[in-house]
Motif scaffolding. Structure first.
Motif, PDB file in Angstrom:
ATOM      1  N   LEU A 117     -76.465-113.923  33.489  1.00 43.05           N
ATOM      2  CA  LEU A 117     -77.340-113.648  34.631  1.00 43.05           C
ATOM      3  C   LEU A 117     -77.568-112.152  34.814  1.00 43.05           C
ATOM      4  O   LEU A 117     -78.700-111.707  35.070  1.00 43.05           O
ATOM      5  CB  LEU A 117     -76.737-114.244  35.906  1.00 43.05           C
ATOM      6  CG  LEU A 117     -76.854-115.767  36.065  1.00 43.05           C
ATOM      7  CD1 LEU A 117     -76.051-116.239  37.275  1.00 43.05           C
ATOM      8  CD2 LEU A 117     -78.326-116.172  36.210  1.00 43.05           C
ATOM      9  N   MET A 118     -76.506-111.352  34.683  1.00 46.00           N
ATOM     10  CA  MET A 118     -76.668-109.910  34.867  1.00 46.00           C
ATOM     11  C   MET A 118     -77.474-109.278  33.738  1.00 46.00           C
ATOM     12  O   MET A 118     -78.195-108.306  33.945  1.00 46.00           O
ATOM     13  CB  MET A 118     -75.295-109.248  35.022  1.00 46.00           C
ATOM     14  CG  MET A 118     -74.670-109.505  36.387  1.00 46.00           C
ATOM     15  SD  MET A 118     -73.192-108.531  36.745  1.00 46.00           S
ATOM     16  CE  MET A 118     -71.935-109.512  35.921  1.00 46.00           C
ATOM     17  N   CYS A 175     -72.071-115.739  34.427  1.00 44.54           N
ATOM     18  CA  CYS A 175     -72.256-114.507  35.204  1.00 44.54           C
ATOM     19  C   CYS A 175     -72.768-113.359  34.338  1.00 44.54           C
ATOM     20  O   CYS A 175     -73.653-112.596  34.752  1.00 44.54           O
ATOM     21  CB  CYS A 175     -70.946-114.119  35.885  1.00 44.54           C
ATOM     22  SG  CYS A 175     -70.469-115.236  37.221  1.00 44.54           S
ATOM     23  N   SER A 176     -72.230-113.244  33.131  1.00 46.08           N
ATOM     24  CA  SER A 176     -72.690-112.173  32.237  1.00 46.08           C
ATOM     25  C   SER A 176     -74.143-112.378  31.841  1.00 46.08           C
ATOM     26  O   SER A 176     -74.934-111.425  31.817  1.00 46.08           O
ATOM     27  CB  SER A 176     -71.811-112.135  30.986  1.00 46.08           C
ATOM     28  OG  SER A 176     -70.467-111.900  31.316  1.00 46.08           O
ATOM     29  N   SER A 193     -72.763-112.196  41.055  1.00 51.12           N
ATOM     30  CA  SER A 193     -72.043-112.426  39.808  1.00 51.12           C
ATOM     31  C   SER A 193     -70.672-111.767  39.819  1.00 51.12           C
ATOM     32  O   SER A 193     -69.681-112.338  39.350  1.00 51.12           O
ATOM     33  CB  SER A 193     -72.871-111.914  38.623  1.00 51.12           C
ATOM     34  OG  SER A 193     -74.071-112.637  38.496  1.00 51.12           O
ATOM     35  N   TYR A 194     -70.601-110.547  40.344  1.00 51.25           N
ATOM     36  CA  TYR A 194     -69.297-109.875  40.415  1.00 51.25           C
ATOM     37  C   TYR A 194     -68.358-110.610  41.368  1.00 51.25           C
ATOM     38  O   TYR A 194     -67.157-110.738  41.106  1.00 51.25           O
ATOM     39  CB  TYR A 194     -69.470-108.424  40.860  1.00 51.25           C
ATOM     40  CG  TYR A 194     -69.911-107.500  39.746  1.00 51.25           C
ATOM     41  CD1 TYR A 194     -69.226-107.472  38.534  1.00 51.25           C
ATOM     42  CD2 TYR A 194     -71.004-106.646  39.900  1.00 51.25           C
ATOM     43  CE1 TYR A 194     -69.623-106.625  37.511  1.00 51.25           C
ATOM     44  CE2 TYR A 194     -71.411-105.798  38.881  1.00 51.25           C
ATOM     45  CZ  TYR A 194     -70.717-105.794  37.687  1.00 51.25           C
ATOM     46  OH  TYR A 194     -71.111-104.964  36.663  1.00 51.25           O
ATOM     47  N   SER A 209     -67.219-113.793  39.651  1.00 54.98           N
ATOM     48  CA  SER A 209     -66.299-113.455  38.563  1.00 54.98           C
ATOM     49  C   SER A 209     -64.880-113.213  39.058  1.00 54.98           C
ATOM     50  O   SER A 209     -63.917-113.309  38.286  1.00 54.98           O
ATOM     51  CB  SER A 209     -66.800-112.217  37.812  1.00 54.98           C
ATOM     52  OG  SER A 209     -68.021-112.487  37.161  1.00 54.98           O
ATOM     53  N   VAL A 225     -78.308-110.476  42.287  1.00 53.52           N
ATOM     54  CA  VAL A 225     -77.673-111.168  41.155  1.00 53.52           C
ATOM     55  C   VAL A 225     -76.384-110.465  40.752  1.00 53.52           C
ATOM     56  O   VAL A 225     -75.366-111.112  40.494  1.00 53.52           O
ATOM     57  CB  VAL A 225     -78.643-111.247  39.957  1.00 53.52           C
ATOM     58  CG1 VAL A 225     -77.910-111.680  38.690  1.00 53.52           C
ATOM     59  CG2 VAL A 225     -79.777-112.211  40.260  1.00 53.52           C
ATOM     60  N   HIS A 226     -76.395-109.142  40.724  1.00 54.92           N
ATOM     61  CA  HIS A 226     -75.194-108.399  40.327  1.00 54.92           C
ATOM     62  C   HIS A 226     -74.060-108.591  41.334  1.00 54.92           C
ATOM     63  O   HIS A 226     -72.906-108.834  40.955  1.00 54.92           O
ATOM     64  CB  HIS A 226     -75.527-106.917  40.154  1.00 54.92           C
ATOM     65  CG  HIS A 226     -76.121-106.592  38.825  1.00 54.92           C
ATOM     66  ND1 HIS A 226     -77.405-106.962  38.468  1.00 54.92           N
ATOM     67  CD2 HIS A 226     -75.615-105.945  37.743  1.00 54.92           C
ATOM     68  CE1 HIS A 226     -77.655-106.546  37.235  1.00 54.92           C
ATOM     69  NE2 HIS A 226     -76.590-105.925  36.779  1.00 54.92           N
TER      70      HIS A 226
END
Length: 479
Positions: A343-344, A340-341, A357-358, A361, A353-354
């Motif tokens: 990707l951001m 996830c990190s 990902s959040y 997470s 994407v953000h």
């Protein structure tokens, strides 16, 4: 004795009346603890909801003052960890937990009268000390009543209740802002704290009247004499030592349990940073091009907690079913944090994407239930006071690091992209996987040594067991 031990490990409910006992425990322990933790998190996380709902402007917040307040809260929370768990040895849980609830409810309501960020900072420090009793205290209580096969699921349900508080808090703030903003001259965010405090008080009364304490000192009116005896027989008999003594401290710091589990939760606590620091809400609030309404700022981040609830219940149930393989969650966290990190970092301008990902997470919240259940499992045959202190020290260590970690890597002034924090997340996620593997190795090594010592100490039993293929335990030698 061997059969009793293997039954404990499997969590089988074969004794007469055991299923009924567990159902009673589930109702009275889990309802109170879950409601307590739900309200605890509701009070705690609604500061972020209030911040994006008008408190920032009303109190003239600047820079990273929100992070400073959260840091002060973390300091108070850290200070309260071990003392609160030790207090459970001297004050009955059914008195201690409700008393702490009454105090933090009062402080929550007082927050509505704040006029400056400094006012909230002072209130949150003392509020944190009393809220520190809930999380580690409940995990200690759960480990005192439930067997190894039962523990993970109950820990998961308890942890999920806190996440529900995080999720529902956003919806509550949305409802209050739309219906009560301006009522009696008070802003909607002020009403939020008043209502949070009021609804906490009835739960405190419920706990005072019906919480069962621990198996060896319970006087719960709904448990029969036979059920009380059965409850004691379901958990290993361990030696007792007062937690306030030099001999206990020397013993505590001479074992690997304290060091390994404390470091485990220090690392795990920082893998939750995206969620615990409400980064999605701050990302939305500070986005350079997208504008979000107050309702959106409160509602969209609730998806993170929703994912956390599903992940927590899934992993807690799965690890129970797999015989307590709690360490699997450590590897999952490592993968999620890195992916996830990365990707951001790779797509800083992609809102999709953000958000994704959040949300994903949020699944790392599963470590709360599984890792504390893991500590309870491993320490089940050690002194009760050692188990209580290790569990409290885990959360204390994590919050001690988080007191400055959130400012250094996730300050509100770093929004919306938190580039420094993304690299920090990759580092701790890798460390999580490595430390999990080390802890598994040292635990397996310790258990093999313990079994060899027990077999050597009871040769007749070892001989009998050799014919059946069963394994003697530390518990057998004591009983």
């Amino acid at each position: 004795m061997v059969n009793a031990f293997t039954q404990y490990l499997r969590g089988e409910q074969n004794a007469p009346g055991e299923r009924k006992l567990v159902q009673k425990l589930d109702f009275f322990i889990l309802t109170f603890c879950c409601l307590m933790y739900f309200l605890n998190y509701l009070d705690r996380t609604n500061l972020n909801n209030a911040y994006v709902s008008g408190m920032k402007e009303d109190l003239d917040f600047h820079g990273n003052q929100l992070n400073q307040i959260n840091t002060v809260f973390t300091v108070g929370y850290t200070i309260g960890q071990v003392p609160c768990n030790i207090a459970l040895y001297y004050v009955k849980p059914r008195i201690f937990f409700p008393a702490c609830m009454v105090v933090w409810a009062g402080l929550t309501m007082v927050t509505a009268a704040a006029r400056h960020p400094g006012d909230i900072m002072a209130i949150r420090f003392f509020q944190a000390i009393f809220e520190a009793s809930t999380f580690v205290g409940t995990h200690y209580i759960l480990g005192s009543w439930y067997t190894g096969r039962e523990l993970g699921k109950r820990s998961g349900i308890f942890t999920a209740s806190g996440l529900a508080g995080t999720m529902i808090g956003g919806f509550i703030q949305t409802g209050i802002h739309s219906s009560m903003h301006g009522l009696s001259g008070l802003s909607g965010w002020r009403w939020l704290f008043i209502i949070d405090g009021i609804i906490t008080l009835p739960v405190a009364v419920y706990g005072f009247l019906l919480f069962p304490d621990t198996p060896r000192n319970t006087k719960a009116p709904y448990l029969t004499v036979e059920e009380k005896a059965l409850a004691i027989s379901r958990v290993p008999e361990v030696s007792e030592r007062t937690p306030i003594s030099w001999s206990f401290l020397k013993h505590c710091f001479s074992t690997w349990y304290w060091y390994f589990f404390t470091v485990l939760w220090i690392i795990a606590g920082e893998t939750e940073s995206f969620s615990t620091n409400a980064l999605l809400a701050l990302y939305m609030k500070a986005h350079p091009t997208n504008e979000y309404t107050v309702s959106q700022l409160n509602n969209y981040p609730t998806g993170v907690a929703a994912v956390g609830i599903v992940s927590t219940l899934f992993w807690a149930t799965l690890t129970d079913f797999m015989g307590g393989k709690r360490y699997l969650v450590g590897y999952w966290i490592g993968i999620v944090g890195v992916v996830c990190s990365a990707l951001m970092l790779a797509y800083p301008n992609s809102t999709t994407v953000h958000f994704a990902s959040y949300y994903i997470s949020g699944s790392v919240y599963a470590c709360q239930a599984t890792f504390f259940a893991w500590a309870n499992d491993v320490l089940r045959f050690e002194e009760d006071s050692l188990r209580a202190v290790v569990i409290a020290s885990m959360n204390m260590g994590s919050n001690a690091i988080n007191a400055w970690w959130s400012i250094v890597f996730y300050g509100a002034n770093f929004a919306p992209y938190f580039t420094r924090g993304m690299w920090a997340m990759i580092a701790v996620s890798i460390a999580m996987a490595i430390w999990t593997a080390l802890l598994v190795w040292v635990h397996v090594r310790t258990e093999k040594k313990r079994q060899l010592e027990d077999v050597a100490g009871v040769p007749d039993k070892a001989k009998d067991l050799g014919a059946t293929g069963e394994t003697v335990s530390h518990f057998d030698s004591k009983v």
